[in-house]
Scaffold this active site. Sequence first.
Site, PDB file in Angstrom:
ATOM      1  N   ILE A  47       0.314  -0.880   0.228  1.00 27.91           N
ATOM      2  CA  ILE A  47       0.063  -0.170  -0.406  1.00 27.91           C
ATOM      3  C   ILE A  47       0.825   1.334  -0.072  1.00 27.91           C
ATOM      4  CG2 ILE A  47      -0.187  -0.050   2.768  1.00 27.91           C
ATOM      5  CD1 ILE A  47      -2.908   1.128   2.027  1.00 27.91           C
ATOM      6  N   CYS A  48       0.512   2.286  -0.033  1.00 29.61           N
ATOM      7  CA  CYS A  48       0.731   3.453  -0.594  1.00 29.61           C
ATOM      8  C   CYS A  48       2.762   3.950  -0.843  1.00 29.61           C
ATOM      9  CB  CYS A  48       1.258   4.380   0.906  1.00 29.61           C
ATOM     10  SG  CYS A  48       1.724   6.704   1.067  1.00 29.61           S
ATOM     11  N   GLY A  49       3.042   4.090  -0.399  1.00 34.87           N
ATOM     12  CA  GLY A  49       4.875   4.511  -0.903  1.00 34.87           C
ATOM     13  C   GLY A  49       5.712   2.385  -1.103  1.00 34.87           C
TER      14      GLY A  49
END
Length: 196
Positions: free
Chosen positions: A101-103
Amino acid sequence: MSSTVHLAVYDTLADWETGYATAYLARAGHRVRTVAATREPVTSVGGVRVQPDLTLDELRPEDSALLLLPGADLWDAGDALAPFARAARAFLDAGVPVAAICGATAGLAREGLLDDRAHTSAAAMYLAATGYGGGARYVETDAVTDGDLITAGPTEPVAFAREVLKRMGAFEGEKLDAWYRLFHDSDPAAYETLNS
């Protein structure tokens, strides 16, 4: 297959991104263990100190049911977290699911793991900045599962957890839908279905 889920932990990890997934995987009987580069404590972006259970050198796909990779400021600040993306490659090569998730999605993009798989992230231009070759496989949605790989953007921890819980068999069908409606939409009617 192991019932152990491995949660990657590193300084600046985004506390909120994996909490729903780990809590409900644990409730479904999975053991959650934290894995870091070293055994030294790490500190999340929210200031929570975590003592890792094991190191990346000790992590083996055959001992795991899933590798969870949360976002962190460090994913965009150099190559310090590249070993976690390499671990994700080993997991996927071994047929063990990875959820990022995300970065962490940018880390997987840099590792070439999104070039041939449907995926999502914070935004298409965020991943494009990595120079990866998977732009044509980017999907503009809250969370994506492509085989053993799950991806989501930073604002979608509930959708991310939904995909993880589904992939791991923690909830299915009507119960999974009710879980999502309860935590994503605050639908009180979903509570009855979930707890019936």
